[in-house]
Design a protein around this motif. Sequence first.
Motif, PDB file in Angstrom:
ATOM      1  N   GLU A   9      51.300  46.877  44.430  1.00 60.85           N
ATOM      2  CA  GLU A   9      51.554  48.312  44.468  1.00 60.85           C
ATOM      3  C   GLU A   9      50.434  49.138  43.850  1.00 60.85           C
ATOM      4  OE1 GLU A   9      54.231  50.274  45.681  1.00 60.85           O
ATOM      5  OE2 GLU A   9      54.469  48.408  46.800  1.00 60.85           O
ATOM      6  N   LEU A  10      49.540  48.505  43.106  1.00 60.99           N
ATOM      7  CA  LEU A  10      48.521  49.245  42.369  1.00 60.99           C
ATOM      8  C   LEU A  10      47.412  49.748  43.294  1.00 60.99           C
ATOM      9  CD1 LEU A  10      48.142  46.992  39.206  1.00 60.99           C
ATOM     10  CD2 LEU A  10      49.598  49.013  39.507  1.00 60.99           C
ATOM     11  N   ASN A  11      46.889  50.921  42.983  1.00 65.40           N
ATOM     12  CA  ASN A  11      45.747  51.430  43.742  1.00 65.40           C
ATOM     13  C   ASN A  11      44.473  50.728  43.265  1.00 65.40           C
ATOM     14  OD1 ASN A  11      44.787  52.736  41.371  1.00 65.40           O
ATOM     15  ND2 ASN A  11      46.020  54.547  41.819  1.00 65.40           N
ATOM     16  N   GLU A  12      43.378  51.001  43.911  1.00 66.54           N
ATOM     17  CA  GLU A  12      42.129  50.290  43.617  1.00 66.54           C
ATOM     18  C   GLU A  12      41.648  50.533  42.198  1.00 66.54           C
ATOM     19  OE1 GLU A  12      39.159  51.149  46.495  1.00 66.54           O
ATOM     20  OE2 GLU A  12      40.264  50.286  48.178  1.00 66.54           O
ATOM     21  N   VAL A  13      41.839  51.755  41.707  1.00 67.21           N
ATOM     22  CA  VAL A  13      41.389  52.074  40.345  1.00 67.21           C
ATOM     23  C   VAL A  13      42.204  51.293  39.322  1.00 67.21           C
ATOM     24  CG1 VAL A  13      41.180  53.908  38.615  1.00 67.21           C
ATOM     25  CG2 VAL A  13      40.549  54.351  41.004  1.00 67.21           C
ATOM     26  N   SER A  14      43.532  51.307  39.476  1.00 63.20           N
ATOM     27  CA  SER A  14      44.398  50.585  38.539  1.00 63.20           C
ATOM     28  C   SER A  14      44.129  49.086  38.608  1.00 63.20           C
ATOM     29  CB  SER A  14      45.858  50.875  38.854  1.00 63.20           C
ATOM     30  OG  SER A  14      46.160  52.242  38.696  1.00 63.20           O
ATOM     31  N   LEU A  15      43.938  48.586  39.810  1.00 59.06           N
ATOM     32  CA  LEU A  15      43.680  47.161  39.986  1.00 59.06           C
ATOM     33  C   LEU A  15      42.364  46.760  39.328  1.00 59.06           C
ATOM     34  CD1 LEU A  15      45.162  44.858  41.432  1.00 59.06           C
ATOM     35  CD2 LEU A  15      43.698  45.260  43.415  1.00 59.06           C
ATOM     36  N   ALA A  16      41.350  47.606  39.476  1.00 62.96           N
ATOM     37  CA  ALA A  16      40.051  47.312  38.869  1.00 62.96           C
ATOM     38  C   ALA A  16      40.133  47.318  37.350  1.00 62.96           C
ATOM     39  CB  ALA A  16      39.013  48.324  39.345  1.00 62.96           C
ATOM     40  N   GLY A  17      41.010  48.156  36.796  1.00 59.41           N
ATOM     41  CA  GLY A  17      41.157  48.196  35.352  1.00 59.41           C
ATOM     42  C   GLY A  17      41.943  47.026  34.807  1.00 59.41           C
ATOM     43  N   LEU A  18      42.937  46.564  35.572  1.00 64.93           N
ATOM     44  CA  LEU A  18      43.812  45.498  35.085  1.00 64.93           C
ATOM     45  C   LEU A  18      43.235  44.100  35.294  1.00 64.93           C
ATOM     46  CD1 LEU A  18      46.586  44.562  34.004  1.00 64.93           C
ATOM     47  CD2 LEU A  18      47.443  44.700  36.364  1.00 64.93           C
ATOM     48  N   CYS A  19      42.624  43.861  36.440  1.00 64.46           N
ATOM     49  CA  CYS A  19      42.229  42.508  36.822  1.00 64.46           C
ATOM     50  C   CYS A  19      41.345  41.774  35.812  1.00 64.46           C
ATOM     51  CB  CYS A  19      41.553  42.524  38.195  1.00 64.46           C
ATOM     52  SG  CYS A  19      42.731  42.593  39.559  1.00 64.46           S
ATOM     53  N   PRO A  20      40.368  42.438  35.188  1.00 64.07           N
ATOM     54  CA  PRO A  20      39.531  41.696  34.241  1.00 64.07           C
ATOM     55  C   PRO A  20      40.291  41.133  33.038  1.00 64.07           C
ATOM     56  CG  PRO A  20      38.465  43.732  34.900  1.00 64.07           C
ATOM     57  CD  PRO A  20      39.868  43.813  35.402  1.00 64.07           C
ATOM     58  N   HIS A  21      41.502  41.627  32.807  1.00 64.68           N
ATOM     59  CA  HIS A  21      42.270  41.197  31.642  1.00 64.68           C
ATOM     60  C   HIS A  21      43.342  40.163  31.984  1.00 64.68           C
ATOM     61  CE1 HIS A  21      40.412  44.459  29.372  1.00 64.68           C
ATOM     62  NE2 HIS A  21      40.724  45.275  30.367  1.00 64.68           N
TER      63      HIS A  21
END
Length: 234
Positions: free
Chosen positions: A17-29
Motif C-alpha cells: 500500500e505504500l507509495n514510492e517515497v514511503s517505501l524508499a524510506g522504510l526499505c533500508p531499515h
Amino acid sequence: MNVVFSETKNANGLISELNEVSLAGLCPHLEPVALEFRQILHETDRPLTHAYFVESGLISSVRRMQDGGTVEVGLVGREGMSGLPALLGEATAPDTGVVQMAGRANRVEIGVLRDLMGEDAALRATLLRYARGVIVQAGQLAACNRLHNVEARLARWLLMARDRAATDELPLTQEFLAIMLGVRRAGVTVAMNALAGSGLVRNARRRITVIDSEGLEATACECYRVIQRAFAPL
C-alpha cells in the motif's frame, strides 16, 4: 540491511500500500527473517523491540490468564504486521505474539518505525488504518467468543487463517485450535467432524484443508464478514 522481498511481488499487504517515497524510506531499515513454528516474537508486558511485516505464515496474539488458560485475541498474516501497540505509544504488549505457522517476514526496530511515522504522513496514515482494523478485530473476537457456537467460530477462524496465510492448506492440530478458540478439545473435535462431514474441510493428521470456502463462509458467524470489512480500506 536492505529488504529482500520474496518471489511474490508485494507479499505483505501493508508494504504493497505504500507509495514510492514511503517505501524508499522504510526499505533500508527492513531485515528479512524466518518465522519459526512456535517462535515467541514478544512476551506479555515485556518491551517490544521489533515490528514484523509478515510475508507468509501466521502470528497469533494470545492472552494468558492467571489459571493458565489461553485464548487468541488477534491473528496476523500477510495482510499486516505485529508489534502494533508500540506504534500507539505503548512500550509493551498486553499479549504474547507466537508464530503459529512458519513463514517469513521483514522486521524493523520499533524506534526506527516510530521515527519514520513521525516524518512520513502517508506511512503513518497507512499504519493507523491497519490499527483501526486490528482494534475492530479484537472487539469482534471478544464478542464472538462469548456469543457464538464452536462450529461457527471454528469456521470463522479457518477462513481468517486461510485469508492471512493465502493457502487452503493449514498445518494445524485440533489441540492448537482448542487453545486458540478457548474451548475444550472435545468441542473442537465435534465441530471439525461436522465441517468435514459437510464437505467443507478435509481433516488429516496435523493438516486441515479448506475445500469449500463459500460453504465455510455460510457456516461461519457474522464476525468473519465484520472483520473482513474492517480491513477493506487497506
